[in-house]
Scaffold this motif. Structure first.
Motif, mmCIF file in Angstrom:
data_model
loop_
_atom_site.group_PDB
_atom_site.id
_atom_site.type_symbol
_atom_site.label_atom_id
_atom_site.label_comp_id
_atom_site.label_asym_id
_atom_site.label_seq_id
_atom_site.Cartn_x
_atom_site.Cartn_y
_atom_site.Cartn_z
ATOM 1 N N VAL A 185 0.853 -1.182 0.000
ATOM 2 C CA VAL A 185 0.000 0.000 0.000
ATOM 3 C C VAL A 185 0.893 1.238 0.000
ATOM 4 O O VAL A 185 2.103 1.158 0.209
ATOM 5 N N ASP A 186 0.273 2.390 -0.239
ATOM 6 C CA ASP A 186 1.035 3.630 -0.331
ATOM 7 C C ASP A 186 0.924 4.497 0.905
ATOM 8 O O ASP A 186 1.727 5.416 1.088
ATOM 9 N N LEU A 187 -0.056 4.225 1.775
ATOM 10 C CA LEU A 187 -0.223 4.995 3.010
ATOM 11 C C LEU A 187 -1.105 4.186 3.952
ATOM 12 O O LEU A 187 -2.013 3.475 3.507
ATOM 13 N N VAL A 188 -0.842 4.316 5.249
ATOM 14 C CA VAL A 188 -1.659 3.656 6.272
ATOM 15 C C VAL A 188 -2.290 4.715 7.164
ATOM 16 O O VAL A 188 -1.588 5.590 7.691
ATOM 17 N N LEU A 189 -3.614 4.653 7.325
ATOM 18 C CA LEU A 189 -4.328 5.452 8.317
ATOM 19 C C LEU A 189 -4.623 4.529 9.483
ATOM 20 O O LEU A 189 -5.315 3.515 9.332
ATOM 21 N N LEU A 190 -4.109 4.885 10.662
ATOM 22 C CA LEU A 190 -4.060 3.932 11.780
ATOM 23 C C LEU A 190 -4.679 4.505 13.050
ATOM 24 O O LEU A 190 -4.286 5.588 13.499
ATOM 25 N N THR A 208 -11.987 14.154 14.746
ATOM 26 C CA THR A 208 -12.994 15.222 14.735
ATOM 27 C C THR A 208 -12.687 16.279 13.686
ATOM 28 O O THR A 208 -13.448 17.226 13.518
ATOM 29 N N ALA A 209 -11.576 16.145 12.997
ATOM 30 C CA ALA A 209 -11.212 17.123 11.972
ATOM 31 C C ALA A 209 -12.187 17.036 10.799
ATOM 32 O O ALA A 209 -12.746 15.975 10.505
ATOM 33 N N VAL A 210 -12.372 18.154 10.117
ATOM 34 C CA VAL A 210 -13.254 18.144 8.950
ATOM 35 C C VAL A 210 -12.618 17.286 7.869
ATOM 36 O O VAL A 210 -11.385 17.157 7.782
ATOM 37 N N PRO A 211 -13.431 16.657 7.008
ATOM 38 C CA PRO A 211 -12.904 15.755 5.980
ATOM 39 C C PRO A 211 -11.830 16.373 5.095
ATOM 40 O O PRO A 211 -10.885 15.694 4.689
ATOM 41 N N ASP A 212 -11.984 17.681 4.807
ATOM 42 C CA ASP A 212 -11.006 18.332 3.930
ATOM 43 C C ASP A 212 -9.602 18.324 4.536
ATOM 44 O O ASP A 212 -8.603 18.251 3.811
ATOM 45 N N ILE A 213 -9.515 18.414 5.861
ATOM 46 C CA ILE A 213 -8.200 18.405 6.516
ATOM 47 C C ILE A 213 -7.564 17.030 6.391
ATOM 48 O O ILE A 213 -6.380 16.899 6.055
ATOM 49 N N LEU A 214 -8.335 15.988 6.653
ATOM 50 C CA LEU A 214 -7.812 14.628 6.512
ATOM 51 C C LEU A 214 -7.372 14.374 5.077
ATOM 52 O O LEU A 214 -6.281 13.839 4.833
ATOM 53 N N LEU A 215 -8.205 14.758 4.128
ATOM 54 C CA LEU A 215 -7.868 14.545 2.725
ATOM 55 C C LEU A 215 -6.612 15.316 2.328
ATOM 56 O O LEU A 215 -5.755 14.793 1.598
ATOM 57 N N ALA A 216 -6.479 16.539 2.839
ATOM 58 C CA ALA A 216 -5.292 17.342 2.524
ATOM 59 C C ALA A 216 -4.025 16.687 3.078
ATOM 60 O O ALA A 216 -2.990 16.632 2.403
ATOM 61 N N ARG A 217 -4.099 16.165 4.304
ATOM 62 C CA ARG A 217 -2.935 15.489 4.894
ATOM 63 C C ARG A 217 -2.570 14.237 4.094
ATOM 64 O O ARG A 217 -1.392 13.966 3.850
ATOM 65 N N VAL A 218 -3.579 13.477 3.730
ATOM 66 C CA VAL A 218 -3.332 12.268 2.935
ATOM 67 C C VAL A 218 -2.674 12.640 1.605
ATOM 68 O O VAL A 218 -1.679 12.033 1.186
ATOM 69 N N ASN A 219 -3.211 13.651 0.941
ATOM 70 C CA ASN A 219 -2.649 14.069 -0.347
ATOM 71 C C ASN A 219 -1.194 14.510 -0.213
ATOM 72 O O ASN A 219 -0.354 14.176 -1.059
ATOM 73 N N VAL A 220 -0.895 15.250 0.849
ATOM 74 C CA VAL A 220 0.481 15.727 1.061
ATOM 75 C C VAL A 220 1.444 14.561 1.227
ATOM 76 O O VAL A 220 2.508 14.511 0.594
ATOM 77 N N HIS A 221 1.088 13.596 2.060
ATOM 78 C CA HIS A 221 1.997 12.470 2.315
ATOM 79 C C HIS A 221 2.106 11.544 1.100
ATOM 80 O O HIS A 221 3.178 10.984 0.850
ATOM 81 N N ILE A 222 1.038 11.397 0.347
ATOM 82 C CA ILE A 222 1.095 10.600 -0.882
ATOM 83 C C ILE A 222 2.019 11.270 -1.889
ATOM 84 O O ILE A 222 2.886 10.613 -2.502
ATOM 85 N N ARG A 223 1.864 12.584 -2.079
ATOM 86 C CA ARG A 223 2.721 13.305 -3.044
ATOM 87 C C ARG A 223 4.176 13.292 -2.594
ATOM 88 O O ARG A 223 5.087 13.139 -3.407
ATOM 89 N N LEU A 224 4.399 13.482 -1.288
ATOM 90 C CA LEU A 224 5.757 13.485 -0.764
ATOM 91 C C LEU A 224 6.428 12.134 -0.979
ATOM 92 O O LEU A 224 7.580 12.048 -1.426
ATOM 93 N N ALA A 225 5.713 11.048 -0.670
ATOM 94 C CA ALA A 225 6.276 9.714 -0.859
ATOM 95 C C ALA A 225 6.562 9.449 -2.333
ATOM 96 O O ALA A 225 7.583 8.856 -2.685
ATOM 97 N N ARG A 226 5.656 9.889 -3.201
ATOM 98 C CA ARG A 226 5.847 9.697 -4.644
ATOM 99 C C ARG A 226 7.082 10.450 -5.126
ATOM 100 O O ARG A 226 7.888 9.922 -5.905
ATOM 101 N N THR A 227 7.242 11.688 -4.661
ATOM 102 C CA THR A 227 8.404 12.489 -5.059
ATOM 103 C C THR A 227 9.706 11.881 -4.542
ATOM 104 O O THR A 227 10.712 11.824 -5.266
ATOM 105 N N LEU A 228 9.695 11.419 -3.295
ATOM 106 C CA LEU A 228 10.891 10.805 -2.719
ATOM 107 C C LEU A 228 11.277 9.540 -3.473
ATOM 108 O O LEU A 228 12.463 9.283 -3.709
ATOM 109 N N ARG A 229 10.279 8.735 -3.877
ATOM 110 C CA ARG A 229 10.575 7.532 -4.652
ATOM 111 C C ARG A 229 11.193 7.890 -5.995
ATOM 112 O O ARG A 229 12.144 7.246 -6.453
ATOM 113 N N TYR A 230 10.649 8.936 -6.645
ATOM 114 C CA TYR A 230 11.183 9.352 -7.944
ATOM 115 C C TYR A 230 12.618 9.845 -7.819
ATOM 116 O O TYR A 230 13.507 9.437 -8.586
#
Length: 289
Positions: free
Chosen positions: A48-53, A107-129
């Motif tokens: 997988v590319d990210l774990v929410l735990l 309790t965070a609004v969905p947009d905050i969770l989605l933004a954090r997920v997007n940031v870590h996914i993009r960061l991991a993708r960039t680091l792999r590249y």
């Protein structure tokens, strides 16, 4: 369409459903697990590319699960984001010490969770590249020496901290100089690429193959005992024997070092494997006389 896969680990079916729906709507592939053990079993066979735990779970809590994930996956290889109601200083500090990449409140609004997920996914993708283009040998496609030394230090430290075992196989091809001298470096380059291709086909996805320079290579085998390392080396040797360049078959000498042998540092471990390989090569030379 987003291709990344996210693993959601939470004992609450309601949380699983909410997060699944939110992430699926923007194109992520989502897998859910209801316990830490189920998640670890899943990660043994699936990528997988990210774990929410979640932190509060029966049997294994989130901290224990994160520590076990870090035994196999580096911080920049697999982001782990705690999705939890525990936001106090001690909980957050303990989470980062366990290897978490980030914390998001339930309790965070969905947009905050989605933004954090997007940031870590993009960061991991960039680091792999960046890692791929800076740590890969251009000729063979194996990892280069720089990545070999970084990976060896990382696995050595991980073994010391978590008790994770790994094996190191160092091998040196026979006859590359003669092929270069007789048929030119183009033939030698073809041999090197063919050897890497043959070896990669039989290695596990978790095994790492490095070109150390010239005709020397190294393989790091995570979660492997010494006997398993010898089996792997012999299988590689058989695979390489099937390679033929200018009507010449290929072979190599190898040496093995294992994390259980009490080396004081990575240099000593690498030297042990290298010395063992040269002893093996000398025996092969003596046998041909």
């Amino acid at each position: 369409m987003v291709e990344e896969k996210i693993l959601v680990v939470d004992d609450s079916a309601e949380v699983q459903q909410q997060v699944n729906e939110m992430l699926s709507q923007v194109g992520y592939s989502v897998v859910t697990c209801s316990s830490g053990k189920e998640a670890l079993d899943f990660l043994d066979t699936e990528r997988v590319d990210l774990v929410l735990l979640d932190i509060n779970m029966p049997d294994l809590n989130g901290y224990e699960v994160c520590l076990r994930i870090r035994q196999k996956f580096a911080l920049d290889d697999l982001p782990v984001v705690f999705l939890t109601n525990r936001e106090d200083y001690d909980s957050i500090t303990k989470g980062f010490h366990a290897g978490a990449s980030d914390f998001v409140s339930k309790t965070a609004v969905p947009d905050i969770l989605l933004a954090r997920v997007n940031v870590h996914i993009r960061l991991a993708r960039t680091l792999r590249y960046l890692r791929d283009i800076s740590l890969t040998d251009d000729l063979t496609g194996a990892y280069n020496r720089r990545h070999a030394m970084y990976s060896l230090r990382e696995w050595f430290a991980r073994s010391a901290r978590y008790g994770t075992q790994f094996a190191l196989i160092y091998f040196d091809l026979n006859g590359l100089k003669q092929i270069n001298d007789s048929y030119g470096h183009q033939a030698g380059d073809l041999l090197l690429r063919a050897v890497v291709s043959a070896v990669k086909k039989l290695l596990r996805e978790s095994d790492l193959l490095f070109r150390m320079g010239g005709d020397e290579f190294m393989v790091i085998c995570p979660d492997t005992d010494k006997r398993g390392a010898f089996i792997c080396a012999e299988r590689m040797l058989e695979a390489v024997k099937a390679v033929t360049i200018i009507e010449r078959t290929v072979s190599f000498a190898y040496g093995i070092a294992h994390s259980s042998e009490g080396y004081k540092d990575t240099d000593e471990m690498l030297h042990s494997a290298d010395a063992s390989m040269y002893m093996n090569k000398q025996k092969m030379r003596d046998a041909r006389r």
